[in-house]
Design an enzyme around this catalytic site. Structure first.
Site, PDB file in Angstrom:
ATOM      1  N   GLU A  53       0.812  -1.219   0.000  1.00 51.66           N
ATOM      2  CA  GLU A  53       0.000   0.000   0.000  1.00 51.66           C
ATOM      3  C   GLU A  53       0.841   1.262   0.000  1.00 51.66           C
ATOM      4  O   GLU A  53       0.524   2.236  -0.668  1.00 51.66           O
ATOM      5  CB  GLU A  53      -0.950   0.007   1.199  1.00 51.66           C
ATOM      6  CG  GLU A  53      -2.225   0.815   0.965  1.00 51.66           C
ATOM      7  CD  GLU A  53      -2.133   2.302   1.254  1.00 51.66           C
ATOM      8  OE1 GLU A  53      -3.016   3.048   0.787  1.00 51.66           O
ATOM      9  OE2 GLU A  53      -1.195   2.745   1.935  1.00 51.66           O
ATOM     10  N   HIS A 114      -0.477   0.273   7.094  1.00 56.02           N
ATOM     11  CA  HIS A 114      -1.139   1.086   6.066  1.00 56.02           C
ATOM     12  C   HIS A 114      -0.109   2.122   5.590  1.00 56.02           C
ATOM     13  O   HIS A 114       0.941   1.735   5.086  1.00 56.02           O
ATOM     14  CB  HIS A 114      -2.398   1.673   6.713  1.00 56.02           C
ATOM     15  CG  HIS A 114      -3.418   2.218   5.780  1.00 56.02           C
ATOM     16  ND1 HIS A 114      -4.656   2.647   6.202  1.00 56.02           N
ATOM     17  CD2 HIS A 114      -3.394   2.443   4.442  1.00 56.02           C
ATOM     18  CE1 HIS A 114      -5.350   3.085   5.150  1.00 56.02           C
ATOM     19  NE2 HIS A 114      -4.604   2.974   4.082  1.00 56.02           N
ATOM     20  N   HIS A 133      -3.572  -0.813  11.887  1.00 61.10           N
ATOM     21  CA  HIS A 133      -4.992  -0.982  12.221  1.00 61.10           C
ATOM     22  C   HIS A 133      -5.219  -2.315  12.929  1.00 61.10           C
ATOM     23  O   HIS A 133      -5.879  -3.211  12.370  1.00 61.10           O
ATOM     24  CB  HIS A 133      -5.859  -0.931  10.957  1.00 61.10           C
ATOM     25  CG  HIS A 133      -5.759   0.335  10.178  1.00 61.10           C
ATOM     26  ND1 HIS A 133      -6.128   1.568  10.689  1.00 61.10           N
ATOM     27  CD2 HIS A 133      -5.335   0.577   8.917  1.00 61.10           C
ATOM     28  CE1 HIS A 133      -5.935   2.503   9.772  1.00 61.10           C
ATOM     29  NE2 HIS A 133      -5.447   1.930   8.683  1.00 61.10           N
ATOM     30  N   ASN A 167      -5.040   7.214   7.607  1.00 61.61           N
ATOM     31  CA  ASN A 167      -4.646   6.595   6.335  1.00 61.61           C
ATOM     32  C   ASN A 167      -3.141   6.673   6.129  1.00 61.61           C
ATOM     33  O   ASN A 167      -2.483   5.679   5.868  1.00 61.61           O
ATOM     34  CB  ASN A 167      -5.390   7.293   5.189  1.00 61.61           C
ATOM     35  CG  ASN A 167      -5.265   6.545   3.882  1.00 61.61           C
ATOM     36  OD1 ASN A 167      -4.173   6.429   3.342  1.00 61.61           O
ATOM     37  ND2 ASN A 167      -6.371   6.002   3.400  1.00 61.61           N
ATOM     38  N   ASN A 223      -6.294  11.283   2.064  1.00 58.30           N
ATOM     39  CA  ASN A 223      -5.621   9.991   1.938  1.00 58.30           C
ATOM     40  C   ASN A 223      -4.110  10.181   2.043  1.00 58.30           C
ATOM     41  O   ASN A 223      -3.589  10.400   3.135  1.00 58.30           O
ATOM     42  CB  ASN A 223      -6.080   9.339   0.628  1.00 58.30           C
ATOM     43  CG  ASN A 223      -5.774   7.874   0.564  1.00 58.30           C
ATOM     44  OD1 ASN A 223      -4.635   7.454   0.765  1.00 58.30           O
ATOM     45  ND2 ASN A 223      -6.780   7.059   0.302  1.00 58.30           N
ATOM     46  N   ASP A 268      -4.404   8.266  -4.429  1.00 58.59           N
ATOM     47  CA  ASP A 268      -4.138   7.577  -3.159  1.00 58.59           C
ATOM     48  C   ASP A 268      -2.856   8.184  -2.553  1.00 58.59           C
ATOM     49  O   ASP A 268      -2.847   9.347  -2.181  1.00 58.59           O
ATOM     50  CB  ASP A 268      -4.064   6.064  -3.411  1.00 58.59           C
ATOM     51  CG  ASP A 268      -4.290   5.233  -2.165  1.00 58.59           C
ATOM     52  OD1 ASP A 268      -3.749   5.602  -1.110  1.00 58.59           O
ATOM     53  OD2 ASP A 268      -4.989   4.200  -2.219  1.00 58.59           O
ATOM     54  N   ASN A 269      -1.756   7.457  -2.504  1.00 58.41           N
ATOM     55  CA  ASN A 269      -0.575   7.992  -1.818  1.00 58.41           C
ATOM     56  C   ASN A 269       0.288   8.863  -2.724  1.00 58.41           C
ATOM     57  O   ASN A 269       0.300   8.692  -3.949  1.00 58.41           O
ATOM     58  CB  ASN A 269       0.266   6.840  -1.265  1.00 58.41           C
ATOM     59  CG  ASN A 269      -0.475   6.092  -0.184  1.00 58.41           C
ATOM     60  OD1 ASN A 269      -1.380   6.636   0.439  1.00 58.41           O
ATOM     61  ND2 ASN A 269      -0.115   4.844   0.029  1.00 58.41           N
TER      62      ASN A 269
HETATM   63 CA   LIG Z   1      -3.438   5.547   1.179  1.00 61.74          CA
END
Ligand SMILES: [Ca+2]
Ligand SMILES: [Ca+2]
Length: 354
Positions: A53, A114, A133, A167, A223, A268-269
């Site tokens: 991720e 994450h 998480h 996140n 995010n 996203d990232n």
């Molecule tokens: Ca992310």
């Protein structure tokens, strides 16, 4: 009369929900098909089959990769495997991913890593901060990296009432970091409803042992987060608003928004190219395929490069786009002097020489 009122209210509610659902499908690009953009000299990384991720690369070329994320609503190709942190040395001719050992006393069984961020202290010690998480809660784990032993020593677990649905993080000082919250509600159904209703109730938190505060708000789903090379600006991806917010960082750690770059894809990232300060964004071209996973028609992958980020006219280009035949659900891309690693939420990871 009473029945007429009930029917009218019911009809209006259904119409509103219908309108919001249609708008939501539009926002997550539910009908978008992808034009492929290939990269040469690529291969899938052996051993990384169930997610990568987030990826953070040290100035020395050592890359940390978070693996095995379990996240509500996302596919999970290895439900029995606990999460791991992998390391790759990008200076090697044929770099391999190796799972890092974690010191005794840390509960690896419930490790669910994450977003990650590295921090190098004045004495050159490398720390890895990991959003975790366990049992679907949010904590931030601080590890010290032992390069010789290829291991992580667990130092501390940070919990705070403001650190919910975290996140990603970017660490900018010893125990000083910004973190994104991607949902206001912590149960899956309400979190989904929150996105459908387009509530914009998520935010960015600043954390330090002395002070914890909300420093930017109004995101639909905040995010990925990272900093410019000089650490004067913070970049935040709003995944369902399909944009990146450019924020100025102040001495008291407050943030003020400078501008928003619209991208038309679910971001996203974020990482920054150490050679030139460009932003690399791992993106979901069609998030409906991600939420509604079908291996016959899988979610694709998209990587964007944003040049001249602080100028009036940033330049956005697609450096990789694949319909899922190679890589599904890309969440991150990170470069190191002509090499790129592309990671995914739940699928494989790609290594290419640019
Ligand atoms: Ca992310
Ligand atoms: Ca990160």
């Amino acid at each position: 009369m009473g029945k007429l009122v009930v029917l009218t209210v019911l009809g209006a509610s259904l119409a509103l929900i219908g309108e919001r659902l249609l708008a939501f499908r539009e926002r997550i690009n539910a009908t978008r098909e992808l034009e492929p953009v290939e990269l040469q000299n690529c291969h899938l990384i052996e051993g990384l089959e169930n997610g990568s991720e987030d990826i953070d690369i040290l100035p020395s070329g050592l890359a940390f990769i978070s693996n095995g994320l379990k996240y509500p609503g996302m596919p999970d190709l290895a439900p029995d495997a606990s999460g791991k942190i992998y390391l790759m040395d990008l200076n090697e001719q044929n770099p391999r991913a190796q799972a890092l050992k974690i010191s005794d006393g840390f509960d690896e069984k419930f490790f669910n890593p994450h977003g990650i961020s590295t921090f190098i202290d004045k004495d050159h010690t490398v720390y890895l901060y990991v959003v975790n998480h366990p049992h679907m809660k949010s904590t931030v784990e601080i590890f010290k990296f032992e390069e010789q032993q290829r291991s992580l020593i667990h130092l501390k677990t940070i919990k705070h009432e403001l650190l919910q649905s975290v996140n990603d993080i970017v660490v900018l000082g010893p125990e000083q970091f910004y973190a994104t919250r991607d949902h206001y509600f912590t149960t899956y159904f309400l979190a989904l409803l929150e996105m459908i209703l387009d509530l914009h109730w998520t935010h960015v938190i600043f954390y330090s042992p002395k002070e914890v505060k909300v420093v930017a708000k109004g995101f639909n789903s905040a995010n990925g987060i990272t900093a410019s090379l000089d650490h004067k600006y913070i970049y935040v991806a709003d995944v369902t608003d399909k944009n990146i917010h450019i924020l100025e960082k102040h001495d008291n750690w407050d943030l003020t928004q400078l501008k928003v770059i619209q991208l038309g894809t679910l971001v996203d990232n974020l990482t920054v190219d150490p050679d030139n300060g460009d932003i690399l964004a791992g993106c979901h071209p069609n998030a409906m395929k991600l939420l509604n996973y079908n291996p016959e028609d899988p979610p694709g992958s998209e990587v964007l490069r944003i040049q001249n980020v602080l100028s009036d006219q940033p330049r956005v280009s697609t450096i990789y786009a694949n319909n899922g035949s190679v890589l599904q659900g890309t969440s991150v891309a990170s470069v190191y002097h002509g090499k790129i690693l592309i990671g995914t939420v739940f699928h494989k990871a790609l290594y290419c020489v640019l």
